[in-house]
Design an enzyme around this catalytic site. Structure first.
Site, PDB file in Angstrom:
ATOM      1  N   ARG A   4       0.840  -1.194   0.000  1.00  0.00           N
ATOM      2  CA  ARG A   4       0.000   0.000   0.000  1.00  0.00           C
ATOM      3  C   ARG A   4       0.879   1.250   0.000  1.00  0.00           C
ATOM      4  O   ARG A   4       0.613   2.220  -0.693  1.00  0.00           O
ATOM      5  CB  ARG A   4      -0.916  -0.026   1.217  1.00  0.00           C
ATOM      6  CG  ARG A   4      -1.855   1.166   1.297  1.00  0.00           C
ATOM      7  CD  ARG A   4      -2.845   0.987   2.432  1.00  0.00           C
ATOM      8  NE  ARG A   4      -3.624   2.193   2.573  1.00  0.00           N
ATOM      9  CZ  ARG A   4      -3.669   2.920   3.692  1.00  0.00           C
ATOM     10  NH1 ARG A   4      -2.983   2.542   4.740  1.00  0.00           N
ATOM     11  NH2 ARG A   4      -4.399   4.007   3.758  1.00  0.00           N
ATOM     12  N   GLY A  60      -9.480   1.896  10.802  1.00  0.00           N
ATOM     13  CA  GLY A  60      -8.600   1.300   9.812  1.00  0.00           C
ATOM     14  C   GLY A  60      -8.270   2.280   8.710  1.00  0.00           C
ATOM     15  O   GLY A  60      -8.322   3.502   8.903  1.00  0.00           O
ATOM     16  N   CYS A  61      -7.934   1.762   7.553  1.00  0.00           N
ATOM     17  CA  CYS A  61      -7.589   2.612   6.420  1.00  0.00           C
ATOM     18  C   CYS A  61      -8.702   3.618   6.148  1.00  0.00           C
ATOM     19  O   CYS A  61      -9.876   3.250   6.030  1.00  0.00           O
ATOM     20  CB  CYS A  61      -7.358   1.747   5.181  1.00  0.00           C
ATOM     21  SG  CYS A  61      -7.129   2.696   3.664  1.00  0.00           S
ATOM     22  N   PHE A  62      -8.333   4.886   6.050  1.00  0.00           N
ATOM     23  CA  PHE A  62      -9.373   5.909   5.916  1.00  0.00           C
ATOM     24  C   PHE A  62     -10.055   5.917   4.559  1.00  0.00           C
ATOM     25  O   PHE A  62     -11.108   6.525   4.402  1.00  0.00           O
ATOM     26  CB  PHE A  62      -8.860   7.306   6.259  1.00  0.00           C
ATOM     27  CG  PHE A  62      -7.494   7.679   5.749  1.00  0.00           C
ATOM     28  CD1 PHE A  62      -6.970   7.180   4.569  1.00  0.00           C
ATOM     29  CD2 PHE A  62      -6.706   8.566   6.475  1.00  0.00           C
ATOM     30  CE1 PHE A  62      -5.711   7.541   4.111  1.00  0.00           C
ATOM     31  CE2 PHE A  62      -5.436   8.939   6.041  1.00  0.00           C
ATOM     32  CZ  PHE A  62      -4.938   8.431   4.847  1.00  0.00           C
TER      33      PHE A  62
END
Length: 237
Positions: A4, A60-62
Site C-alpha cells: 500500500r 482502519g484505512c481511511f
C-alpha cells in the site's frame, strides 16, 4: 501494508497501477462476509438547532471509512486525515511508522436535522469497520489503524460510551468491542491524493476487496440513509 505504501509513492508521482497490474495479497475480511446488523443507540443527540456538527471516527484505512460516509444522506463533507497526535507528525509517512499517536481518521461534517450522531455511530460500528479488531483492520496492522471515536463534545462522548456498553451487552459481534473513546479530539487533513480515493480508484484491488463491499452493505442495511452520489472533497456538492 508495504504494498500500500509503494502504491502511494506511485500516486504521489501522478500515476497508478490498476486492475491486474497490482495483486493484493491480503487476509482481509472477505467481500462476501456480511456486515453486522445492530440496533440503533438507545441514547442519541437531538438536533442542536445550531447548524452543522462534526464527528471524527477512526476505523482502519481511511479510504473505506471516508467512502462509506460520503454515501450517507445528511453528511455534507467527509475528509480523510489523522487524529490523536500532533501537527508535526500528521503525514502519511510519519503516521505509517505507528509511533506518532495518530490514527487514520475521517472528519465528518453533518446536518443533525437530517442524520443524528447516533445514526452515524450505528453505521460506523455496523458497516464501516470491525470494532473487535485491536490495533488493526483487515490487512493493515498497527495502532495507526485502531478503532477509535474522537468525541468532539462531552455529549458525543456520553452517547458513544453508552452505545459501546449497549452493543457489548447484545454480543452480536461475538467478541468484545475494542474501540477507544478519546475525548481530546484533533484532526489534520491527509494528503490530497488520499481524498476521494475510493471514488477515483474503484478498480484498485485493495478497494475492491476491502472497501466497496462496505458501501454495498450500507446500501442494503441502511437504504433510507444511502445516497448513490457521494459527496466528494475535491468536487463538493
Amino acid at each position: 501494508m508495504l504494498r500500500r505504501r509503494r502504491l502511494l509513492q506511485v500516486l504521489a508521482g501522478g500515476s497508478i497501477l490498476l486492475g491486474g497490474g497490482l495483486l493484493w495479497q491480503t487476509a482481509a475480511r472477505s467481500a462476501a462476509d456480511e456486515a453486522v446488523r445492530i440496533p440503533p443507540p438507545a441514547q442519541d443527540l437531538p438536533p442542536s438547532g445550531q447548524g452543522v456538527e462534526k464527528a471524527i471516527f477512526a476505523g482502519g484505512c481511511f479510504w473505506g471509512v471516508q467512502g462509506v460516509f460520503q454515501h450517507v444522506k445528511g453528511v455534507q463533507r467527509a475528509v480523510s486525515g489523522y487524529s490523536g497526535g500532533t501537527a508535526s507528525t500528521a503525514s502519511y509517512e510519519a503516521v505509517s511508522s505507528g509511533r506518532t499517536g495518530h490514527a487514520e481518521s475521517v472528519e465528518i461534517t453533518y446536518d443533525p436535522a437530517q442524520v443524528s450522531y447516533g445514526t452515524l455511530l450505528q453505521i460506523f460500528f455496523s458497516v464501516a469497520h470491525d470494532p473487535t479488531q485491536l490495533n488493526r483492520q483487515g490487512p493493515d496492522m498497527g495502532p495507526q489503524y485502531r478503532s477509535a471515536i474522537f468525541a468532539t463534545s462531552p455529549a458525543q462522548l456520553k452517547v458513544a460510551q453508552a452505545y459501546v456498553t449497549q452493543l457489548d451487552a447484545t454480543r452480536l459481534f461475538g467478541k468484545p468491542i475494542v474501540t477507544r473513546l478519546e475525548d481530546k479530539p484533533s484532526f489534520f487533513p491527509a494528503e490530497v491524493y488520499h481524498q476521494d480515493f475510493m471514488t477515483e480508484n474503484p478498480r484498485y484491488p485493495y478497494i475492491v476487496v476491502n472497501d466497496l463491499p462496505k458501501v454495498e452493505h450500507l446500501k442494503r442495511l441502511f437504504p433510507d440513509r444511502y445516497r448513490s452520489e457521494p459527496v466528494l472533497v475535491k468536487r463538493p456538492r
